[in-house]
Scaffold this motif. Structure first.
Motif, short mmCIF file in Angstrom:
data_model
loop_
_atom_site.label_atom_id
_atom_site.label_comp_id
_atom_site.label_asym_id
_atom_site.label_seq_id
_atom_site.Cartn_x
_atom_site.Cartn_y
_atom_site.Cartn_z
N ASN A 256 0.86 -1.28 -0.04
CA ASN A 256 0.00 -0.07 -0.12
C ASN A 256 1.17 1.21 0.09
OD1 ASN A 256 -1.88 2.27 0.66
ND2 ASN A 256 -3.16 0.75 1.74
N LEU A 257 1.07 1.84 -1.20
CA LEU A 257 2.08 2.76 -1.39
C LEU A 257 1.57 4.15 -0.42
CD1 LEU A 257 3.02 2.61 -5.08
CD2 LEU A 257 4.43 1.91 -3.14
N ASP A 258 0.29 4.41 -0.40
CA ASP A 258 -0.23 5.40 0.12
C ASP A 258 0.18 5.48 1.72
OD1 ASP A 258 -1.34 6.57 -2.18
OD2 ASP A 258 -3.62 5.47 -1.86
N VAL A 259 0.15 4.31 2.17
CA VAL A 259 0.45 4.31 3.79
C VAL A 259 1.90 4.49 3.91
CG1 VAL A 259 0.49 2.64 5.50
CG2 VAL A 259 -1.66 2.76 3.99
N VAL A 260 2.78 3.82 2.80
CA VAL A 260 4.11 4.04 2.89
C VAL A 260 4.50 5.48 2.94
CG1 VAL A 260 6.31 3.22 1.93
CG2 VAL A 260 4.71 1.67 2.26
N LEU A 261 3.96 6.29 1.72
CA LEU A 261 4.28 7.45 1.64
C LEU A 261 3.99 8.54 2.87
CD1 LEU A 261 3.46 7.66 -1.88
CD2 LEU A 261 5.89 7.84 -0.93
N SER A 262 2.79 8.18 3.37
CA SER A 262 2.28 8.64 4.55
C SER A 262 3.28 8.64 5.64
CB SER A 262 0.83 8.23 4.99
OG SER A 262 0.37 8.98 5.96
N ILE A 266 5.30 11.69 7.48
CA ILE A 266 5.25 12.09 8.90
C ILE A 266 6.61 12.26 9.54
CG2 ILE A 266 4.51 11.08 11.19
CD1 ILE A 266 1.93 9.96 9.54
N ALA A 267 7.59 11.16 9.23
CA ALA A 267 8.90 11.05 9.70
C ALA A 267 9.66 12.31 9.24
CB ALA A 267 9.54 9.84 8.93
N ILE A 268 9.65 12.91 8.10
CA ILE A 268 10.17 14.15 7.72
C ILE A 268 9.59 15.30 8.07
CG2 ILE A 268 10.41 15.57 5.54
CD1 ILE A 268 10.15 13.18 3.72
N ALA A 273 10.73 19.42 12.33
CA ALA A 273 10.24 20.30 13.51
C ALA A 273 11.65 20.05 14.32
CB ALA A 273 9.13 19.68 13.90
N TRP A 274 12.18 18.85 14.62
CA TRP A 274 13.10 18.67 15.63
C TRP A 274 14.28 19.58 14.98
CZ3 TRP A 274 14.42 17.57 20.34
CH2 TRP A 274 15.65 17.33 20.46
N ARG A 275 14.74 19.66 14.06
CA ARG A 275 15.94 20.40 13.46
C ARG A 275 15.65 21.77 13.70
NH1 ARG A 275 19.83 17.93 10.35
NH2 ARG A 275 19.53 15.84 9.75
#
Length: 291
Positions: A256-262, A266-268, A273-275
């Motif tokens: 499921n590419l949509d789940v993977v890209l999502s 989120i990780a990006i 935000a942390w940086r």
């Protein structure tokens, strides 16, 4: 023969009576036949670090350190004293592993003693009483290759059930004694639960055995016992009587590419935000220091 200097302390302590002959010189150690009373045993003399040929040991060290930041920094430092500590620990891995695998009934040489960098253990002999040959020295029939392969896979499972991966299993580290294969050489053994490379190391071990024995029984080269064993281990289904097929079913479910890209997005965003937070905090601290 003349007694090697490294063996003299064992004679002085009465652990051996004499050195009979040298068996071989390997990348990590030299092997000797020694006399202990009425018995003949094998003495493994570990080489000094600068005389070894085995260098790529970083992946084996993971999981051998105490879980302490201070201890970890200490072990990773480059002082000669610490290098000596790590070298001694490298020797003790084989001793500890032999004890653990003996309890697990893995077919290995019997351990007798470890003193001054010399490991005393059982001398494996063939049916004629001569020093047992290594697996790579033999020409096998297809049936012999299949029997040896099945036995060695069972030993891999037995080792992993006790939490150990050999780390350097191949046709060069299996002796064919008068009762069958005996696995030797454990300085590179790793703890499966604490080493991130354990899966790759185990699969390589199994592949090495399959590749060699596949020369005599070609179908063995097309098996994948390593992946099957590790998959069962990860899911808690590996046990001594497990029924293995040598094959592993690949997942055919579409991704499921949509789940993977999502998840990636989120990780990006979290990383961005942390940086930003670290940058703003650093700027604020600098202003405070300058005020």
């Amino acid at each position: 023969m003349k007694t090697p200097s490294r063996m003299e302390p064992l004679i002085e302590e009465g652990l051996i009576d004499s050195v009979v002959c040298e068996i071989m010189s390997g990348k990590e150690a030299m092997l000797y036949v020694v006399k202990c009373g009425e018995e003949y045993r094998c003495a493994k003399v570990y080489k000094e670090k600068q005389k070894r040929n085995f260098r790529q040991n970083s992946c084996y060290l993971e999981g051998r350190e105490i879980n302490s930041r201070r201890r970890s920094r200490f072990v990773r430092s480059s002082s000669n004293f610490v290098k000596t500590i790590r070298d001694d620990a490298w020797h003790s891995v084989e001793v500890d592993t032999l004890g653990r695998l003996t309890t697990a009934n893995v077919v290995i040489p019997k351990f007798y003693n470890f003193f001054e960098g010399v490991l005393l253990m059982e001398l494996i002999v063939d049916s004629n009483g001569s020093v047992a040959p290594r697996l790579n020295q033999l020409e096998l029939t297809a049936d012999q290759a299949r029997i040896y392969h099945g036995f060695l896979i069972q030993q891999v499972v037995r080792m992993l059930c006790s939490g150990i991966v050999h780390g350097d299993l191949s046709e060069y580290n299996v002796l064919i004694g008068n009762t069958g294969p005996v696995i030797i050489d454990f300085p590179q053994a790793v703890h499966a639960a604490y080493n991130n490379s354990a899966e790759a190391i185990l699969k390589r071990d199994v592949k090495n055995i399959a590749a060699f024995l596949g020369k005599f029984a070609p179908e063995l080269a097309y098996t994948d016992y390593g992946s099957e064993i590790w998959s069962l281990y990860q899911t808690g289904k590996l046990h001594l009587n497990v029924n293995l097929t040598g094959q592993i079913e690949l997942c055919r479910k579409p991704v499921n590419l949509d789940v993977v890209l999502s998840a990636i997005n989120i990780a990006i965003k979290k990383e961005t935000a942390w940086r930003r937070y670290k940058s703003e905090r650093w700027t604020s601290e600098r202003r405070w220091q300058c005020s």
